[in-house]
Write a protein that holds these residues in place. Sequence first.
Motif, PDB file in Angstrom:
ATOM      1  N   ASP A   1      54.002 -22.535  93.975  1.00  0.00           N
ATOM      2  CA  ASP A   1      54.536 -22.383  95.317  1.00  0.00           C
ATOM      3  C   ASP A   1      53.427 -22.720  96.301  1.00  0.00           C
ATOM      4  O   ASP A   1      52.250 -22.746  95.934  1.00  0.00           O
ATOM      5  CB  ASP A   1      54.990 -20.937  95.521  1.00  0.00           C
ATOM      6  CG  ASP A   1      56.040 -20.778  96.602  1.00  0.00           C
ATOM      7  OD1 ASP A   1      56.324 -21.753  97.317  1.00  0.00           O
ATOM      8  OD2 ASP A   1      56.569 -19.663  96.727  1.00  0.00           O
TER       9      ASP A   1
ATOM     10  N   LEU B   1      57.752 -26.205  83.754  1.00  0.00           N
ATOM     11  CA  LEU B   1      57.336 -24.844  83.414  1.00  0.00           C
ATOM     12  C   LEU B   1      58.454 -24.059  82.748  1.00  0.00           C
ATOM     13  O   LEU B   1      59.618 -24.153  83.147  1.00  0.00           O
ATOM     14  CB  LEU B   1      56.880 -24.096  84.666  1.00  0.00           C
ATOM     15  CG  LEU B   1      55.691 -24.679  85.409  1.00  0.00           C
ATOM     16  CD1 LEU B   1      55.387 -23.840  86.640  1.00  0.00           C
ATOM     17  CD2 LEU B   1      54.478 -24.772  84.516  1.00  0.00           C
TER      18      LEU B   1
ATOM     19  N   HIS C   1      56.233 -20.172  88.288  1.00  0.00           N
ATOM     20  CA  HIS C   1      56.408 -21.371  89.108  1.00  0.00           C
ATOM     21  C   HIS C   1      55.237 -21.510  90.067  1.00  0.00           C
ATOM     22  O   HIS C   1      54.513 -20.556  90.330  1.00  0.00           O
ATOM     23  CB  HIS C   1      57.724 -21.298  89.892  1.00  0.00           C
ATOM     24  CG  HIS C   1      57.751 -20.222  90.931  1.00  0.00           C
ATOM     25  ND1 HIS C   1      58.057 -18.909  90.626  1.00  0.00           N
ATOM     26  CD2 HIS C   1      57.513 -20.247  92.251  1.00  0.00           C
ATOM     27  CE1 HIS C   1      57.995 -18.183  91.732  1.00  0.00           C
ATOM     28  NE2 HIS C   1      57.670 -18.970  92.732  1.00  0.00           N
TER      29      HIS C   1
ATOM     30  N   ASN D   1      54.197 -15.521  88.702  1.00  0.00           N
ATOM     31  CA  ASN D   1      55.055 -15.112  87.588  1.00  0.00           C
ATOM     32  C   ASN D   1      55.347 -13.625  87.744  1.00  0.00           C
ATOM     33  O   ASN D   1      54.432 -12.816  87.848  1.00  0.00           O
ATOM     34  CB  ASN D   1      54.353 -15.378  86.258  1.00  0.00           C
ATOM     35  CG  ASN D   1      55.221 -15.088  85.052  1.00  0.00           C
ATOM     36  OD1 ASN D   1      56.409 -14.786  85.173  1.00  0.00           O
ATOM     37  ND2 ASN D   1      54.627 -15.169  83.892  1.00  0.00           N
TER      38      ASN D   1
ATOM     39  N   VAL E   1      55.174 -30.023  93.685  1.00  0.00           N
ATOM     40  CA  VAL E   1      55.506 -28.670  93.219  1.00  0.00           C
ATOM     41  C   VAL E   1      56.872 -28.684  92.536  1.00  0.00           C
ATOM     42  O   VAL E   1      57.050 -28.087  91.475  1.00  0.00           O
ATOM     43  CB  VAL E   1      55.460 -27.654  94.388  1.00  0.00           C
ATOM     44  CG1 VAL E   1      56.176 -26.361  94.030  1.00  0.00           C
ATOM     45  CG2 VAL E   1      54.013 -27.352  94.766  1.00  0.00           C
ATOM     46  N   SER E   2      57.831 -29.380  93.124  1.00  0.00           N
ATOM     47  CA  SER E   2      59.169 -29.462  92.516  1.00  0.00           C
ATOM     48  C   SER E   2      59.108 -30.131  91.148  1.00  0.00           C
ATOM     49  O   SER E   2      59.736 -29.664  90.192  1.00  0.00           O
ATOM     50  CB  SER E   2      60.129 -30.232  93.422  1.00  0.00           C
ATOM     51  OG  SER E   2      60.362 -29.520  94.598  1.00  0.00           O
TER      52      SER E   2
ATOM     53  N   ASN F   1      57.290 -27.748  88.659  1.00  0.00           N
ATOM     54  CA  ASN F   1      58.101 -26.589  88.278  1.00  0.00           C
ATOM     55  C   ASN F   1      59.156 -26.936  87.230  1.00  0.00           C
ATOM     56  O   ASN F   1      59.547 -26.081  86.438  1.00  0.00           O
ATOM     57  CB  ASN F   1      58.726 -25.935  89.505  1.00  0.00           C
ATOM     58  CG  ASN F   1      57.713 -25.125  90.282  1.00  0.00           C
ATOM     59  OD1 ASN F   1      56.671 -24.727  89.767  1.00  0.00           O
ATOM     60  ND2 ASN F   1      58.015 -24.879  91.539  1.00  0.00           N
TER      61      ASN F   1
ATOM     62  N   TYR G   1      50.201 -20.170  91.657  1.00  0.00           N
ATOM     63  CA  TYR G   1      51.113 -19.991  90.536  1.00  0.00           C
ATOM     64  C   TYR G   1      51.581 -18.548  90.595  1.00  0.00           C
ATOM     65  O   TYR G   1      50.780 -17.645  90.826  1.00  0.00           O
ATOM     66  CB  TYR G   1      50.397 -20.263  89.215  1.00  0.00           C
ATOM     67  CG  TYR G   1      51.199 -19.843  88.007  1.00  0.00           C
ATOM     68  CD1 TYR G   1      52.138 -20.700  87.441  1.00  0.00           C
ATOM     69  CD2 TYR G   1      51.036 -18.582  87.449  1.00  0.00           C
ATOM     70  CE1 TYR G   1      52.888 -20.302  86.339  1.00  0.00           C
ATOM     71  CE2 TYR G   1      51.782 -18.181  86.352  1.00  0.00           C
ATOM     72  CZ  TYR G   1      52.705 -19.048  85.810  1.00  0.00           C
ATOM     73  OH  TYR G   1      53.450 -18.646  84.731  1.00  0.00           O
TER      74      TYR G   1
END
Length: 167
Positions: free
Chosen positions: A97, A91, A95, A109, A84-85, A88, A107
């Motif tokens: 999570d 992007l 993001h 936003n 995930v890190s 991200n 996802y």
Amino acid sequence: MRSTQERYEAEHDAAPLDMLMALFEARGWPCEATASEMTGEIQGSWTTYQLRGIWRPEDMVLQILCLPEIRISKDKLPHAHELVSLVNEQLWLGHFDIWSNGGVLLYRNGTMLGDDGMLSLDQAQALVEIAVEECDRFYPAFQFVLWGGRTPSEALEAAMVDAAGEA
């Protein structure tokens, strides 16, 4: 007196959840709504995504959540968090999570709307398309980590190469 363009835009903007519902209904996508949330389903390239629009009128923020039906087991959480890190970092908007309750990948936003709290059709389409495109773009990376035994770096690299080759 407003210009023709201003009248056109004002007449075609709507409350955020109403506009999202209209978009889903026009596309034939299943959806339902409450006063503060709408939920629908969209078929992506890899899976069916659940999309949620959550409206916070006190903040004038519309939050879009897109859930790709991926649950992450406790033993895979460290690798999934690392991925995930890494994802991200790629992007521009939104993001990924992992919800702590249930290990659900999503996802997210958040979009601040203007003082009138209205959403245009173009904005609604863009928000939905961005969410689905980002989920489609990185879905293989999560599959590679969770079921393919790859490291997060290997998974992201493989997914990015695959995505580049699809054009």
